[in-house]
Design an enzyme around this catalytic site. Sequence first.
Site, mmCIF file in Angstrom:
data_model
loop_
_atom_site.group_PDB
_atom_site.id
_atom_site.type_symbol
_atom_site.label_atom_id
_atom_site.label_comp_id
_atom_site.label_asym_id
_atom_site.label_seq_id
_atom_site.Cartn_x
_atom_site.Cartn_y
_atom_site.Cartn_z
ATOM 1 N N TYR A 1 0.846 -1.208 0.000
ATOM 2 C CA TYR A 1 0.000 0.000 0.000
ATOM 3 C C TYR A 1 0.878 1.255 0.000
ATOM 4 O O TYR A 1 0.621 2.215 -0.726
ATOM 5 C CB TYR A 1 -0.941 -0.027 1.215
ATOM 6 C CG TYR A 1 -1.487 1.333 1.587
ATOM 7 C CD1 TYR A 1 -2.429 1.974 0.779
ATOM 8 C CD2 TYR A 1 -1.038 2.004 2.726
ATOM 9 C CE1 TYR A 1 -2.907 3.239 1.106
ATOM 10 C CE2 TYR A 1 -1.508 3.263 3.059
ATOM 11 C CZ TYR A 1 -2.443 3.879 2.245
ATOM 12 O OH TYR A 1 -2.895 5.134 2.570
ATOM 13 N N SER B 1 -2.823 13.987 7.705
ATOM 14 C CA SER B 1 -3.776 13.704 6.626
ATOM 15 C C SER B 1 -5.203 13.675 7.165
ATOM 16 O O SER B 1 -5.443 13.276 8.309
ATOM 17 C CB SER B 1 -3.443 12.341 6.018
ATOM 18 O OG SER B 1 -4.526 11.855 5.252
ATOM 19 N N GLN C 1 -3.926 18.501 6.254
ATOM 20 C CA GLN C 1 -4.264 18.241 4.840
ATOM 21 C C GLN C 1 -5.740 17.912 4.728
ATOM 22 O O GLN C 1 -6.251 17.055 5.447
ATOM 23 C CB GLN C 1 -3.414 17.072 4.323
ATOM 24 C CG GLN C 1 -3.726 16.662 2.893
ATOM 25 C CD GLN C 1 -4.775 15.560 2.814
ATOM 26 O OE1 GLN C 1 -4.778 14.664 3.638
ATOM 27 N NE2 GLN C 1 -5.661 15.631 1.835
ATOM 28 N N TYR D 1 -9.092 16.762 2.455
ATOM 29 C CA TYR D 1 -9.846 16.271 1.298
ATOM 30 C C TYR D 1 -11.266 16.785 1.467
ATOM 31 O O TYR D 1 -11.808 16.754 2.585
ATOM 32 C CB TYR D 1 -9.895 14.738 1.297
ATOM 33 C CG TYR D 1 -8.625 14.042 0.846
ATOM 34 C CD1 TYR D 1 -8.023 14.351 -0.368
ATOM 35 C CD2 TYR D 1 -8.064 13.029 1.618
ATOM 36 C CE1 TYR D 1 -6.881 13.674 -0.785
ATOM 37 C CE2 TYR D 1 -6.926 12.349 1.203
ATOM 38 C CZ TYR D 1 -6.346 12.676 -0.005
ATOM 39 O OH TYR D 1 -5.223 12.016 -0.424
ATOM 40 N N THR E 1 -5.629 19.170 -0.814
ATOM 41 C CA THR E 1 -5.185 18.247 -1.863
ATOM 42 C C THR E 1 -6.223 18.222 -2.985
ATOM 43 O O THR E 1 -7.397 17.957 -2.744
ATOM 44 C CB THR E 1 -4.962 16.839 -1.282
ATOM 45 O OG1 THR E 1 -3.924 16.934 -0.308
ATOM 46 C CG2 THR E 1 -4.540 15.848 -2.357
ATOM 47 N N ARG F 1 -4.781 1.346 -8.016
ATOM 48 C CA ARG F 1 -3.497 0.845 -7.511
ATOM 49 C C ARG F 1 -3.579 -0.673 -7.523
ATOM 50 O O ARG F 1 -4.220 -1.287 -6.673
ATOM 51 C CB ARG F 1 -3.243 1.409 -6.114
ATOM 52 C CG ARG F 1 -3.183 2.936 -6.178
ATOM 53 C CD ARG F 1 -3.280 3.626 -4.873
ATOM 54 N NE ARG F 1 -3.512 5.061 -5.060
ATOM 55 C CZ ARG F 1 -3.874 5.879 -4.091
ATOM 56 N NH1 ARG F 1 -4.035 5.426 -2.860
ATOM 57 N NH2 ARG F 1 -4.078 7.157 -4.343
ATOM 58 N N HIS G 1 1.104 13.108 -6.355
ATOM 59 C CA HIS G 1 0.637 12.219 -5.289
ATOM 60 C C HIS G 1 1.557 11.000 -5.158
ATOM 61 O O HIS G 1 1.129 9.890 -4.880
ATOM 62 C CB HIS G 1 -0.800 11.771 -5.586
ATOM 63 C CG HIS G 1 -1.674 11.648 -4.359
ATOM 64 N ND1 HIS G 1 -2.607 12.589 -3.998
ATOM 65 C CD2 HIS G 1 -1.769 10.678 -3.411
ATOM 66 C CE1 HIS G 1 -3.227 12.202 -2.895
ATOM 67 N NE2 HIS G 1 -2.736 11.050 -2.516
HETATM 68 C C1 LIG Z 1 0.855 5.528 1.637
HETATM 69 C C2 LIG Z 1 0.599 6.909 1.155
HETATM 70 C C3 LIG Z 1 -0.562 7.571 1.541
HETATM 71 C C4 LIG Z 1 -0.798 8.882 1.113
HETATM 72 N N1 LIG Z 1 -1.893 9.545 1.581
HETATM 73 C C5 LIG Z 1 -2.074 10.855 1.250
HETATM 74 C C6 LIG Z 1 -3.131 11.603 1.830
HETATM 75 O O1 LIG Z 1 -3.887 11.113 2.660
HETATM 76 N N2 LIG Z 1 -3.275 12.893 1.446
HETATM 77 C C7 LIG Z 1 -2.433 13.488 0.529
HETATM 78 O O2 LIG Z 1 -2.602 14.652 0.192
HETATM 79 N N3 LIG Z 1 -1.404 12.788 -0.013
HETATM 80 C C8 LIG Z 1 -1.201 11.510 0.347
HETATM 81 N N4 LIG Z 1 -0.128 10.825 -0.174
HETATM 82 C C9 LIG Z 1 0.821 11.517 -1.068
HETATM 83 C C10 LIG Z 1 1.940 12.168 -0.248
HETATM 84 O O3 LIG Z 1 1.453 13.227 0.529
HETATM 85 C C11 LIG Z 1 3.053 12.715 -1.166
HETATM 86 O O4 LIG Z 1 2.482 13.532 -2.154
HETATM 87 C C12 LIG Z 1 3.870 11.602 -1.829
HETATM 88 O O5 LIG Z 1 4.019 10.515 -0.964
HETATM 89 C C13 LIG Z 1 5.235 12.139 -2.238
HETATM 90 O O6 LIG Z 1 5.983 11.150 -2.859
HETATM 91 P P1 LIG Z 1 7.074 10.233 -2.115
HETATM 92 O O7 LIG Z 1 6.294 9.187 -1.379
HETATM 93 O O8 LIG Z 1 7.856 9.682 -3.243
HETATM 94 O O9 LIG Z 1 7.852 11.119 -1.178
HETATM 95 C C14 LIG Z 1 0.126 9.519 0.252
HETATM 96 C C15 LIG Z 1 1.285 8.847 -0.135
HETATM 97 C C16 LIG Z 1 1.535 7.568 0.317
HETATM 98 C C17 LIG Z 1 2.817 6.881 -0.086
#
Ligand SMILES: Cc1cc2nc3c(=O)[nH]c(=O)nc-3n(C[C@H](O)[C@H](O)[C@H](O)COP(=O)(O)O)c2cc1C
Length: 398
Positions: A34, A116, A137, A139, A165, A174, A288
């Site tokens: 995940y 988040s 953050q 949604y 976001t 995914r 993201h």
């Molecule tokens: C497991 C996971 C959950 C995420 N959940 C959110 C979220 O709840 N809200 C959000 O804006 N971005 C979410 N993201 C995106 C991250 O905020 C971020 O944009 C991204 O992880 C950056 O890339 P990196 O993992 O390569 O550093 C999530 C990313 C991952 C890996």
Amino acid sequence: MRFAADRPLGVAPATASDYRELARRRIPRQLFDYVDGGAYDEATMRANVSDLHKVLLRQVVMRDVSVREPSVEVLGQRLAMPVILAPVGLGGMLAQRAEVQAARAAEAAGVPFVESTVSICSIEEVARATRTPPWFQLYVMRDRSYAENLMARAHAVGSPVLVLTVDLPVLGARHRDTRNAMVGEPSAAAKVRRGLDLVSHPRWIREVPIGGKPLTFGNLEEAVPGARTPAGFQAWVNANFDPSVTWDDIAWVREHWSGKLIVKGILDPEDARRAIDAGVDGVVVSNHGGRQLDSVPSTARALPDVADAVGDEVEVLADGGVRTGLDVLKMVALGARAVLVGRPWAWAVAGRGEVGVRHMLEVMKGDLDTALGLTGQTSIAGVDRSALYEGGAAVREG
Ligand SMILES: Cc1cc2nc3c(=O)[nH]c(=O)nc-3n(C[C@H](O)[C@H](O)[C@H](O)COP(=O)(O)O)c2cc1C
């Protein structure tokens, strides 16, 4: 291709990739996937990392680099270095009260933690555990009263920055989650596989679902009754996230939020201009982490054009594929004032809790300091494209 993280880890973790390997062992496979996975063929997710590798640094010698300043001001806040822990939904599944552990580590390192909307620990729990309130953050759900309530809660704990976001009006597929039956109703065989996966991680079971209080969505407890399983939660997201949000809604957010406001999920210069016209304080160049639309450009590639379009009007942040202090310097050189890191903190907290996140951030800061010295720089705030070999042209050419 073999990645460094594929090596067996017989020594203490030294890098974010080492924490990835530790996390792989510590948490159930479905959770590891995940975090680790992205959307569709994961091409954009991989490009986030590989394009940063293509950006070359310019080695410059014989400058006086005896004093090097990694700190920077972001949205009115002084950060010890230009790094922010990105919002990671369901983060609290990775370790006991993981958002609290990560927020404490961020505070110790002098950088912000972004809570988040879909965290396990509530914003109040995280705020109680730290002296510096987290950023929040958001949604936006179809029932706007949830978002209004969340903004009020974030304001009540003193959150200085709202991260809206905007790149998730619909969920990207995914495939790893589908294969692991995190999405949809699991078959009998998938249930058995999941059960075996869980029982082979007794420490995680002991610490997270059993020792860690019931796992609920701390910010959404009333909103998501019956969505306690990952599959139920995905269905809830699809049914409740609002795909009708437009730039006009920034005015509605502003009615309910008096602090700083940034939009996360900008890849296109035209969108960045619209965000400025709508009155935001900053944009986050982000895809993201490659988890939404595959085949869009990496953020290293998209960032310079967005930064050029924005100029000095509002602050530009960026995320995606940042794994080391060298990557931080590259993103800053390409136009970001600061970067967000997602998976690195998720792996570190899964692998070693608060200590792991603290260590990961220390390593990142040390590497950034070295990169400053070896590119002949004395302050991260002064870094621009001249710190890159040929101004970073390699990433633009693809
Ligand atoms: C497991 C996971 C959950 C995420 N959940 C959110 C979220 O709840 N809200 C959000 O804006 N971005 C979410 N993201 C995106 C991250 O905020 C971020 O944009 C991204 O992880 C950056 O890339 P990196 O993992 O390569 O550093 C999530 C990313 C991952 C890996």
